[in-house]
Scaffold this motif. Structure first.
Motif, PDB file in Angstrom:
ATOM      1  N   GLY A 176       0.802  -1.232   0.000  1.00 33.02           N
ATOM      2  CA  GLY A 176       0.000   0.000   0.000  1.00 33.02           C
ATOM      3  C   GLY A 176       0.826   1.270   0.000  1.00 33.02           C
ATOM      4  N   SER A 177       0.513   2.145   0.951  1.00 30.10           N
ATOM      5  CA  SER A 177       1.095   3.487   0.982  1.00 30.10           C
ATOM      6  C   SER A 177       2.609   3.492   1.215  1.00 30.10           C
ATOM      7  N   GLY A 178       3.073   2.608   2.090  1.00 29.35           N
ATOM      8  CA  GLY A 178       4.520   2.520   2.309  1.00 29.35           C
ATOM      9  C   GLY A 178       5.083   3.567   3.255  1.00 29.35           C
ATOM     10  N   SER A 179       4.253   4.058   4.196  1.00 27.97           N
ATOM     11  CA  SER A 179       4.805   5.057   5.126  1.00 27.97           C
ATOM     12  C   SER A 179       5.858   4.425   6.040  1.00 27.97           C
ATOM     13  N   ASN A 180       5.685   3.155   6.376  1.00 25.75           N
ATOM     14  CA  ASN A 180       6.734   2.485   7.172  1.00 25.75           C
ATOM     15  C   ASN A 180       7.999   2.279   6.348  1.00 25.75           C
ATOM     16  N   PHE A 181       7.830   1.952   5.092  1.00 27.34           N
ATOM     17  CA  PHE A 181       8.960   1.825   4.158  1.00 27.34           C
ATOM     18  C   PHE A 181       9.744   3.138   4.163  1.00 27.34           C
ATOM     19  N   ALA A 237       6.136  -4.558   5.418  1.00 29.75           N
ATOM     20  CA  ALA A 237       5.652  -3.245   5.868  1.00 29.75           C
ATOM     21  C   ALA A 237       4.326  -2.966   5.173  1.00 29.75           C
ATOM     22  N   GLY A 238       3.252  -3.522   5.773  1.00 30.59           N
ATOM     23  CA  GLY A 238       1.947  -3.382   5.131  1.00 30.59           C
ATOM     24  C   GLY A 238       1.822  -4.291   3.925  1.00 30.59           C
ATOM     25  N   PHE A 239       2.445  -5.474   3.999  1.00 29.96           N
ATOM     26  CA  PHE A 239       2.307  -6.472   2.926  1.00 29.96           C
ATOM     27  C   PHE A 239       1.153  -7.378   3.319  1.00 29.96           C
ATOM     28  N   MET A 240       0.031  -7.252   2.605  1.00 28.85           N
ATOM     29  CA  MET A 240      -1.211  -7.853   3.092  1.00 28.85           C
ATOM     30  C   MET A 240      -1.432  -9.260   2.514  1.00 28.85           C
ATOM     31  N   ARG A 241      -0.415 -10.102   2.665  1.00 31.43           N
ATOM     32  CA  ARG A 241      -0.482 -11.456   2.135  1.00 31.43           C
ATOM     33  C   ARG A 241       0.277 -12.391   3.070  1.00 31.43           C
ATOM     34  N   ASN A 267       7.575  -8.610  10.602  1.00 35.11           N
ATOM     35  CA  ASN A 267       6.318  -7.942  10.244  1.00 35.11           C
ATOM     36  C   ASN A 267       5.962  -6.923  11.327  1.00 35.11           C
ATOM     37  N   ILE A 268       5.269  -5.884  10.897  1.00 39.04           N
ATOM     38  CA  ILE A 268       4.712  -4.933  11.866  1.00 39.04           C
ATOM     39  C   ILE A 268       3.207  -4.984  11.752  1.00 39.04           C
ATOM     40  N   HIS A 269       2.551  -4.891  12.913  1.00 36.82           N
ATOM     41  CA  HIS A 269       1.087  -4.975  12.934  1.00 36.82           C
ATOM     42  C   HIS A 269       0.549  -3.916  13.888  1.00 36.82           C
ATOM     43  N   PRO A 270      -0.535  -3.216  13.476  1.00 39.28           N
ATOM     44  CA  PRO A 270      -1.021  -2.094  14.287  1.00 39.28           C
ATOM     45  C   PRO A 270      -1.966  -2.480  15.415  1.00 39.28           C
ATOM     46  N   SER A 271      -1.555  -3.421  16.253  1.00 35.95           N
ATOM     47  CA  SER A 271      -2.291  -3.747  17.485  1.00 35.95           C
ATOM     48  C   SER A 271      -1.317  -4.436  18.428  1.00 35.95           C
ATOM     49  N   PRO A 299      -5.728  -9.489  15.256  1.00 38.33           N
ATOM     50  CA  PRO A 299      -4.933  -9.826  14.068  1.00 38.33           C
ATOM     51  C   PRO A 299      -5.745  -9.566  12.797  1.00 38.33           C
ATOM     52  N   GLY A 300      -5.078  -9.670  11.657  1.00 41.71           N
ATOM     53  CA  GLY A 300      -5.786  -9.607  10.374  1.00 41.71           C
ATOM     54  C   GLY A 300      -6.007  -8.195   9.885  1.00 41.71           C
ATOM     55  N   LEU A 301      -7.027  -8.065   9.029  1.00 46.43           N
ATOM     56  CA  LEU A 301      -7.287  -6.779   8.376  1.00 46.43           C
ATOM     57  C   LEU A 301      -7.872  -5.769   9.358  1.00 46.43           C
ATOM     58  N   MET A 334      -1.493 -15.911  10.430  1.00 43.26           N
ATOM     59  CA  MET A 334      -1.859 -14.519  10.148  1.00 43.26           C
ATOM     60  C   MET A 334      -1.503 -13.663  11.364  1.00 43.26           C
ATOM     61  N   ASP A 335      -0.423 -12.872  11.250  1.00 44.49           N
ATOM     62  CA  ASP A 335       0.032 -12.002  12.336  1.00 44.49           C
ATOM     63  C   ASP A 335       0.359 -12.797  13.602  1.00 44.49           C
ATOM     64  N   THR A 336       0.900 -14.001  13.388  1.00 41.53           N
ATOM     65  CA  THR A 336       1.410 -14.791  14.519  1.00 41.53           C
ATOM     66  C   THR A 336       2.934 -14.801  14.401  1.00 41.53           C
ATOM     67  N   ILE A 360      -0.996   5.554  16.157  1.00 40.37           N
ATOM     68  CA  ILE A 360      -0.389   4.238  15.897  1.00 40.37           C
ATOM     69  C   ILE A 360       0.745   4.382  14.884  1.00 40.37           C
ATOM     70  N   GLN A 361       0.485   5.125  13.824  1.00 43.78           N
ATOM     71  CA  GLN A 361       1.516   5.249  12.776  1.00 43.78           C
ATOM     72  C   GLN A 361       2.759   5.955  13.311  1.00 43.78           C
ATOM     73  N   ARG A 362       2.537   6.956  14.174  1.00 45.22           N
ATOM     74  CA  ARG A 362       3.692   7.661  14.755  1.00 45.22           C
ATOM     75  C   ARG A 362       4.576   6.656  15.512  1.00 45.22           C
ATOM     76  N   VAL A 363       3.940   5.789  16.278  1.00 46.52           N
ATOM     77  CA  VAL A 363       4.702   4.781  17.037  1.00 46.52           C
ATOM     78  C   VAL A 363       5.365   3.788  16.074  1.00 46.52           C
ATOM     79  N   GLU A 364       4.623   3.366  15.055  1.00 46.68           N
ATOM     80  CA  GLU A 364       5.196   2.408  14.087  1.00 46.68           C
ATOM     81  C   GLU A 364       6.487   2.935  13.472  1.00 46.68           C
ATOM     82  N   HIS A 365       6.451   4.219  13.110  1.00 47.69           N
ATOM     83  CA  HIS A 365       7.584   4.783  12.367  1.00 47.69           C
ATOM     84  C   HIS A 365       8.842   4.905  13.221  1.00 47.69           C
TER      85      HIS A 365
HETATM   86  C1  GAR Z   1       0.697  -0.461   8.894  1.00 45.76           C
HETATM   87  O1  GAR Z   1      -0.116   0.142   9.880  1.00 45.76           O
HETATM   88  C2  GAR Z   1       1.011  -1.889   9.277  1.00 45.76           C
HETATM   89  O2  GAR Z   1       1.130  -2.061  10.661  1.00 45.76           O
HETATM   90  C3  GAR Z   1      -0.185  -2.617   8.725  1.00 45.76           C
HETATM   91  O3  GAR Z   1      -0.402  -2.018   7.479  1.00 45.76           O
HETATM   92  C4  GAR Z   1      -0.075  -0.633   7.591  1.00 45.76           C
HETATM   93  C5  GAR Z   1       0.742  -0.242   6.389  1.00 45.76           C
HETATM   94  O4  GAR Z   1       0.956   1.135   6.365  1.00 45.76           O
HETATM   95  N1  GAR Z   1       0.054  -4.023   8.621  1.00 45.76           N
HETATM   96  C6  GAR Z   1      -0.851  -4.962   8.881  1.00 45.76           C
HETATM   97  O5  GAR Z   1      -2.005  -4.708   9.190  1.00 45.76           O
HETATM   98  C7  GAR Z   1      -0.348  -6.398   8.784  1.00 45.76           C
HETATM   99  N2  GAR Z   1      -1.330  -7.317   9.196  1.00 45.76           N
HETATM  100  P1  GAR Z   1       2.060   1.771   5.430  1.00 45.76           P
HETATM  101  O6  GAR Z   1       1.832   1.175   4.019  1.00 45.76           O
HETATM  102  O7  GAR Z   1       1.771   3.241   5.446  1.00 45.76           O
HETATM  103  O8  GAR Z   1       3.398   1.408   5.979  1.00 45.76           O
END
Ligand code: GAR
Length: 194
Positions: free
Chosen positions: A9-14, A86-90, A106-110, A116-118, A143-145, A169-174
């Motif tokens: 997706g967006s790739g803000s963590n990337f 980093a937000g790879f949804m597979r 993997n990073i997960h926002p919880s 877990p999951g979407l 899945m997110d284990t 959440i995103q601020r903490v992720e980054h």
């Molecule tokens: C992030 O919040 C990441 O934790 C999440 O996808 C988002 C991607 O954001 N991942 C999951 O939910 C994995 N199950 P980004 O594309 O802006 O980095």
């Protein structure tokens, strides 16, 4: 250490990882972005930073194993040592898991194992929890284990909207993801030398 980032997706963590490399916080080099959505904004970020992109769309392959073999060939070509989701949804399948045992993060926002999951952020918000957070973990077949490496809490105030939670959440992720990646790089280097 040679890294590959996988994003859908967006790739803000990337982008946060790229920044952390540029300021010396992460001592690695991103050799490749693997993306399963050709239009993903993460691809634009890679182009901007001159990072090679391998776009692989699952449905154009005969099987998931064939898809992963193609990805694996690219990883080998770029001598990738550590894979960062980093937000790879597979889900990652046996081909990549066996080639990169304990080398896929993997990073997960919880706060796993919760939500877990979407749409983990939406799940936490709907559940009305007062604390959620971010988890970084090693990837296994689930899945997110997989073994948890780091977690950080994010408080949810009464007045917070879902957008507030998303932003917090995103601020903490980054911050947490680059820190944890560096920790794992040091661990791998230490175990190779000992
Ligand atoms: C992030 O919040 C990441 O934790 C999440 O996808 C988002 C991607 O954001 N991942 C999951 O939910 C994995 N199950 P980004 O594309 O802006 O980095």
């Amino acid at each position: 250490m040679n890294l590959a980032v996988f994003a859908s997706g967006s790739g803000s963590n990337f982008e946060a990882i790229i920044e952390a490399i540029n300021n010396g916080e992460v001592r690695g080099e991103i050799k490749l972005l693997v993306c399963d959505h050709p239009g993903a904004y993460a691809v634009k970020r890679a182009e901007k930073h001159g990072i090679p992109v391998f776009t692989a769309v699952l449905k154009t392959f005969a099987s998931k194993a064939a898809f992963e073999e193609a990805v694996l060939a690219e990883l080998r070509k770029h001598e990738v040592e550590l894979v960062i989701l980093a937000g790879f949804m597979r889900l990652i399948g046996p081909v990549l898991l066996s080639a990169y045992e304990q080398r896929i993060l993997n990073i997960h926002p919880s706060l796993l194992p919760a939500f877990p999951g979407l749409d983990a952020i939406g799940q936490a918000f709907a559940a009305g929890v007062k604390v959620s957070g971010v988890t970084v973990h090693y990837v296994d077949a689930g899945m997110d284990t997989g073994p948890i490496i780091a977690q950080e809490c994010v408080k949810i105030d009464e007045s917070d909207t879902i957008e507030d939670l998303q932003r917090n959440i995103q601020r903490v992720e980054h911050q947490l993801y680059p820190q944890t990646i560096q920790q794992v790089i040091e661990q791998i280097k230490g175990s190779v030398h000992s």
